[in-house]
Design an enzyme around this catalytic site. Structure first.
Site, PDB file in Angstrom:
ATOM      1  N   GLY A  11       0.799  -1.212   0.000  1.00 47.17           N
ATOM      2  CA  GLY A  11       0.000   0.000   0.000  1.00 47.17           C
ATOM      3  C   GLY A  11       0.835   1.266   0.000  1.00 47.17           C
ATOM      4  N   GLY A  14      -0.736   4.623  -1.013  1.00 49.41           N
ATOM      5  CA  GLY A  14      -1.735   5.228  -0.149  1.00 49.41           C
ATOM      6  C   GLY A  14      -1.108   6.266   0.761  1.00 49.41           C
ATOM      7  N   TYR A 137     -15.915  -3.269   7.577  1.00 43.01           N
ATOM      8  CA  TYR A 137     -14.499  -2.897   7.590  1.00 43.01           C
ATOM      9  C   TYR A 137     -13.868  -3.257   8.932  1.00 43.01           C
ATOM     10  CZ  TYR A 137     -10.376   0.175   7.322  1.00 43.01           C
ATOM     11  OH  TYR A 137      -9.102   0.678   7.320  1.00 43.01           O
ATOM     12  N   LYS A 141     -10.668  -5.809   9.819  1.00 39.87           N
ATOM     13  CA  LYS A 141      -9.465  -5.343  10.495  1.00 39.87           C
ATOM     14  C   LYS A 141      -9.228  -6.092  11.814  1.00 39.87           C
ATOM     15  CE  LYS A 141      -7.680  -2.414   7.659  1.00 39.87           C
ATOM     16  NZ  LYS A 141      -6.328  -2.671   7.103  1.00 39.87           N
ATOM     17  N   ASN A 166      -8.207   8.802  13.049  1.00 39.34           N
ATOM     18  CA  ASN A 166      -8.429   9.489  11.776  1.00 39.34           C
ATOM     19  C   ASN A 166      -7.130  10.119  11.278  1.00 39.34           C
ATOM     20  OD1 ASN A 166     -11.439   9.255  11.733  1.00 39.34           O
ATOM     21  ND2 ASN A 166     -11.254  10.490  13.583  1.00 39.34           N
ATOM     22  N   LEU A 167      -6.678   9.689  10.106  1.00 41.27           N
ATOM     23  CA  LEU A 167      -5.420  10.178   9.555  1.00 41.27           C
ATOM     24  C   LEU A 167      -5.685  11.164   8.422  1.00 41.27           C
ATOM     25  CD1 LEU A 167      -3.393   6.846   9.391  1.00 41.27           C
ATOM     26  CD2 LEU A 167      -3.335   8.590  11.177  1.00 41.27           C
ATOM     27  N   ARG A 188     -14.077  21.159   0.180  1.00 40.03           N
ATOM     28  CA  ARG A 188     -15.308  21.941   0.131  1.00 40.03           C
ATOM     29  C   ARG A 188     -15.033  23.439   0.314  1.00 40.03           C
ATOM     30  NH1 ARG A 188     -20.020  19.883   3.929  1.00 40.03           N
ATOM     31  NH2 ARG A 188     -19.352  17.977   2.886  1.00 40.03           N
TER      32      ARG A 188
END
Length: 315
Positions: A11, A14, A137, A141, A166-167, A188
């Site tokens: 990954g 990512g 999910y 995990k 939260n990254l 946004r």
């Protein structure tokens, strides 16, 4: 972990995997092994086994996953369950078969019960029901975490896990529907600024509290864990402090330079009132985060602008 070790990062394209690669290179690790999805499909068990057998890395970091925000998790639970289970079982088992002695598996703090006591301790795992919208999910995990725990117990390999909160940061996903809250706010407010929109509305009252960790801090924590001789089976990887969604929105507004109004759409749900991790276990091993939310959001916005300009923005 030695400087001459061959280290496989699953990954690496990512956000987290990319941060780990940058951190390893900065620390002087030169033998870094990566494969793109087209080069190695982690859902293909035979291909994964052949890769590990041929390359035989010394260390593996499993940062690959199918990820998304609440909308994506709730809309595609079958894909989230299947793909994340497949990635976990294929990589962990193939690593063991190929003689990989050290493996770190990345999960998420969504593995913990929906109503876990705050701040969330590692011991709360599997003590109550999960949040329904990301249950698929989370279960995948948890399976990966438990595979590492059981392979370590049964076979003596140093397979362990980290559960990031939260990254955000360089390489984040800015998809209009499937991104997480912070990149969604950055996009946004940026677009509202460009379009001179008079207001931006966000869901709920703005009172829920959330924790955010910059990807570069997460990578530093991962390298720290890999250097421990006897790491915990799994640890929370967070910053230990939280911020309300309303204050986060106001911070992003300030960083982006949006001059319009912020409106809270109270007809929409707030979600869980608070999600904060207890990071005392990893801090006890000698690691602490260094990037505060104000600095981190400014860094993330710079990355957003750079990635948008050079055509690499993930969306």
């Amino acid at each position: 972990m030695d400087k001459q070790d061959k280290i496989y990062i699953a990954g690496h394209r990512g956000m987290v995997g990319g941060a780990v690669v940058r951190a390893l290179k900065s620390a002087g690790y030169d033998s870094i092994l990566t494969r793109t999805r087209s080069e190695l499909n982690l859902l293909d068990q035979s291909a994964v086994q052949a890769f590990f057998e041929a390359e035989r890395p010394d260390v593996a970091v499993i940062a690959a996953a199918r990820v998304g925000g609440i909308h994506a998790n709730n809309t595609y639970p079958a894909e989230f369950m299947y793909e994340n289970l497949a990635i976990a079982q294929n990589t962990i088992h193939a690593a063991y078969q190929a003689g990989v002695k050290r493996l770190l598996f990345l999960g998420s703090t969504c593995i913990y019960p929906k109503l876990a006591e705050q701040p969330i301790r590692e011991e709360s795992l599997l003590t109550a029901a999960l949040e329904p919208t990301n249950e698929a999910y989370a279960i995948a995990k948890i399976a990966g975490l438990k595979m590492c725990e059981f392979y370590r117990r049964q076979y003596g390999v140093c397979y362990h896990s980290a559960m990031p909160t939260n990254l955000y940061g360089q390489g984040d996903n800015y998809h209009p529907q499937n991104s997480h809250v912070l990149p969604a706010l950055i996009r946004r407010f940026h677009e509202a600024k460009l379009n001179e929109a008079p207001e931006v509305a966000i869901w709920g009252t703005g009172t829920p509290l959330r924790e955010f960790l910059h990807a570069d801090d997460a990578a530093a924590g991962i390298l720290h864990l890999l250097q421990l001789e006897n790491p915990p089976d799994w640890v929370n990887l967070g910053c230990g402090t939280d911020i309300s969604i309303g204050d986060l929105a106001r911070l992003v507004m300030q960083v982006v330079g949006y001059q319009g109004e912020l409106r809270f759409d109270t007809s929409k749900p707030d979600g869980t009132p608070r999600k904060l991790t207890d990071i005392s276990k990893i801090k006890a091993t000698g690691w602490s985060p260094e990037i505060d939310i104000e600095q981190g959001v400014a860094m993330a916005y710079r990355s957003f602008l750079e990635e948008q300009a050079d055509g690499t923005l993930r969306e």
